[in-house]
Design a protein around this motif. Structure first.
Motif, short mmCIF file in Angstrom:
data_model
loop_
_atom_site.label_atom_id
_atom_site.label_comp_id
_atom_site.label_asym_id
_atom_site.label_seq_id
_atom_site.Cartn_x
_atom_site.Cartn_y
_atom_site.Cartn_z
N ASP A 49 9.83 3.40 -2.56
CA ASP A 49 9.50 4.66 -1.91
C ASP A 49 8.01 4.84 -1.65
O ASP A 49 7.61 5.79 -0.98
CB ASP A 49 10.00 5.83 -2.75
CG ASP A 49 11.51 6.00 -2.69
OD1 ASP A 49 12.09 5.68 -1.64
OD2 ASP A 49 12.11 6.43 -3.68
N CYS A 50 7.18 3.97 -2.18
CA CYS A 50 5.72 4.11 -2.03
C CYS A 50 5.33 4.00 -0.57
O CYS A 50 5.79 3.11 0.15
CB CYS A 50 5.01 3.04 -2.85
SG CYS A 50 3.20 3.08 -2.68
N MET A 51 4.48 4.92 -0.09
CA MET A 51 4.01 4.87 1.30
C MET A 51 2.52 4.61 1.37
O MET A 51 1.89 4.83 2.40
CB MET A 51 4.37 6.17 2.02
CG MET A 51 3.80 7.42 1.41
SD MET A 51 4.35 8.87 2.32
CE MET A 51 3.35 10.12 1.53
N LEU A 52 1.93 4.15 0.26
CA LEU A 52 0.53 3.74 0.21
C LEU A 52 -0.40 4.81 0.75
O LEU A 52 -1.36 4.52 1.49
CB LEU A 52 0.33 2.41 0.96
CG LEU A 52 0.87 1.18 0.23
CD1 LEU A 52 0.86 -0.04 1.16
CD2 LEU A 52 0.03 0.88 -1.00
N CYS A 53 -0.14 6.06 0.38
CA CYS A 53 -1.04 7.15 0.80
C CYS A 53 -2.34 7.13 0.00
O CYS A 53 -3.33 7.73 0.39
CB CYS A 53 -0.34 8.49 0.65
SG CYS A 53 -0.02 8.99 -1.06
N MET A 54 -2.34 6.47 -1.16
CA MET A 54 -3.50 6.27 -2.03
C MET A 54 -3.97 7.54 -2.74
O MET A 54 -5.07 7.57 -3.31
CB MET A 54 -4.66 5.63 -1.26
CG MET A 54 -4.28 4.29 -0.64
SD MET A 54 -5.67 3.43 0.12
CE MET A 54 -4.81 2.14 1.04
N ARG A 55 -3.15 8.56 -2.73
CA ARG A 55 -3.49 9.78 -3.48
C ARG A 55 -3.57 9.49 -4.97
O ARG A 55 -4.38 10.08 -5.69
CB ARG A 55 -2.46 10.86 -3.21
CG ARG A 55 -2.64 11.59 -1.91
CD ARG A 55 -3.80 12.58 -1.98
NE ARG A 55 -3.45 13.75 -2.74
CZ ARG A 55 -4.28 14.42 -3.52
NH1 ARG A 55 -5.51 13.98 -3.69
NH2 ARG A 55 -3.90 15.51 -4.16
N LEU A 92 7.85 -1.52 16.13
CA LEU A 92 7.01 -0.73 15.24
C LEU A 92 7.77 -0.29 14.00
O LEU A 92 8.92 0.17 14.09
CB LEU A 92 6.46 0.49 15.97
CG LEU A 92 5.52 0.23 17.14
CD1 LEU A 92 4.93 1.54 17.66
CD2 LEU A 92 4.40 -0.73 16.74
N PRO A 93 7.15 -0.36 12.82
CA PRO A 93 7.79 0.07 11.57
C PRO A 93 7.60 1.57 11.32
O PRO A 93 7.21 2.01 10.24
CB PRO A 93 7.05 -0.75 10.50
CG PRO A 93 6.19 -1.72 11.23
CD PRO A 93 5.91 -1.10 12.55
N ALA A 94 7.84 2.38 12.35
CA ALA A 94 7.69 3.83 12.25
C ALA A 94 8.68 4.47 13.21
O ALA A 94 9.11 3.84 14.19
CB ALA A 94 6.27 4.26 12.59
N LEU A 95 9.03 5.73 12.96
CA LEU A 95 10.02 6.42 13.79
C LEU A 95 9.36 6.95 15.05
O LEU A 95 9.19 8.15 15.25
CB LEU A 95 10.69 7.54 12.99
CG LEU A 95 11.46 7.09 11.75
CD1 LEU A 95 12.18 8.28 11.11
CD2 LEU A 95 12.46 5.99 12.07
N LEU A 107 0.09 -3.93 7.29
CA LEU A 107 -0.08 -2.59 6.73
C LEU A 107 0.95 -2.19 5.67
O LEU A 107 0.82 -1.12 5.08
CB LEU A 107 -0.04 -1.54 7.86
CG LEU A 107 -1.27 -1.51 8.78
CD1 LEU A 107 -1.10 -0.45 9.85
CD2 LEU A 107 -2.54 -1.24 7.98
N ASN A 108 1.97 -3.03 5.48
CA ASN A 108 2.96 -2.72 4.46
C ASN A 108 3.57 -1.33 4.72
O ASN A 108 3.75 -0.93 5.85
CB ASN A 108 2.34 -2.80 3.07
CG ASN A 108 3.33 -3.11 1.98
OD1 ASN A 108 4.53 -2.94 2.13
ND2 ASN A 108 2.85 -3.61 0.86
N THR A 109 3.87 -0.58 3.67
CA THR A 109 4.48 0.74 3.82
C THR A 109 3.48 1.83 4.20
O THR A 109 3.86 3.00 4.28
CB THR A 109 5.21 1.13 2.52
OG1 THR A 109 4.29 1.08 1.43
CG2 THR A 109 6.37 0.20 2.23
N ALA A 110 2.21 1.45 4.43
CA ALA A 110 1.24 2.44 4.92
C ALA A 110 1.65 2.99 6.28
O ALA A 110 1.17 4.04 6.70
CB ALA A 110 -0.15 1.81 5.01
#
Length: 317
Positions: free
Chosen positions: A273-279, A32-35, A85-88
């Motif tokens: 650094d982009c996490m694709l939050c889409m804000r 998984l690409p998450a902690l 999902l990329n950096t999302a």
């Protein structure tokens, strides 16, 4: 559509899944690409950094056989998740990211001023996550293998990043396990690593309270994800011709990415650094100046009408 509210809901559901999914036998694998911490008893999946460090600590000859094939399997799973999902993963799924966002909301609720780094400071330390990524691979390699005939490193350096990652003491707490909040006096190396772990944990709470997504700026998982971002189906696009440089996007960005406002030529603006939050899309007042795409198809564009509605204005002005 209020993306910030949708994202918070998905983050909450993802957090529950990642912490307790194992109770109902959900297993998303070890790539998984998450902690998602290995020390969390009921985790639904495992952060790829853990097996990466474990396999790196094996003698080279073992990686030529079954262990090497297993490592490629986990790496393939990791790359597949990133392609989708990329950096999302950082912005929508990672449990540590969610906890940081909660700390930011607590700061806002308490009316504490937001802290920001200067551009010089950001540029100076943006390589830290890549240095950590290299070290979490090289240090375990030195345990199972000798470099230039030098003595091998101590086994106490196994999975070095996991030993200092804030996920190790934090996430097991949601299982009622507080045993990782301590200083290990069993060896000099353990004393250093466990002390560093407690310092980073304290810094995680204080810095993430004062500054949005502080830890993400130095996370080696973010560095690893950035190496594959160009291969992903999910992306963030910008039409520089439609941008009026109002600066809304960079002001609301949790990672304070200035390129999203300044860039005029490139269309793909998923930076390291982009996490694709889409804000950024949500607050952009120009039609299609910013848009999220999946496999080349627009799934969420910026619109003047949507911007005005989210500002509480009338639909017709």
């Amino acid at each position: 559509m209020r993306v910030d509210r949708i994202r918070l809901l998905i983050q909450f559901l993802s957090f529950i899944l990642m912490i307790y999914g194992g109770i109902v036998l959900i297993n998303l694998g070890r790539g998984l690409p998450a902690l998602t911490c290995v020390y969390s008893k009921y985790s639904a999946g495992l952060c790829f950094l853990y097996p990466l460090q474990r396999f790196a600590g094996l003698p080279f000859f073992l990686l030529l056989g079954g262990y090497g094939i297993l490592l490629l399997k986990y790496m393939g799973m990791f790359i597949l998740w990133v392609i989708v999902l990329n950096t999302a993963w950082c912005g929508w799924v990672c449990p540590i990211g969610f906890l940081q966002d909660l700390l930011s909301k607590l700061r806002a609720y308490m009316n504490v001023d937001l802290s920001r780094f200067s551009w010089l400071t950001r540029d100076r330390y943006k390589s830290v996550k890549y240095i950590l990524l290299v070290l979490l691979i090289l240090l375990p390699i030195g345990i199972g293998n000798s470099f230039f005939g030098l003595p091998k490193l101590t086994d106490d350096l196994a999975v070095p990043f996991c030993q200092i990652c804030p996920a190790k003491p934090l996430l097991p707490m949601f299982d009622g396990n507080f045993s990782h909040i301590f200083i290990d006096f069993s060896s000099g190396t353990k004393i250093v690593l466990s002390t560093l772990s407690m310092i980073i944990l304290a810094l995680f709470f204080t810095a993430s309270f004062l500054k949005r997504r502080f830890f993400c700026s130095y996370c080696p998982m973010s560095a690893l994800l950035s190496l594959f971002k160009k291969t992903s189906l999910l992306s963030l696009k910008k039409d520089g011709r439609k941008c009026t440089q109002c600066g809304n996007c960079s002001r609301v960005c949790p990672m304070e990415i200035r390129e999203i406002a300044d860039e005029r030529e490139r269309t793909d603006i998923v930076t390291q650094d982009c996490m694709l939050c889409m804000r950024c899309i949500e607050v952009c007042p120009e039609d299609n100046a910013l848009r999220a795409t999946f496999a080349g198809m627009t799934i969420f564009p910026s619109t003047a009408k949507g911007f005005l509605k989210r500002q509480g204005a009338f639909e017709k002005v």
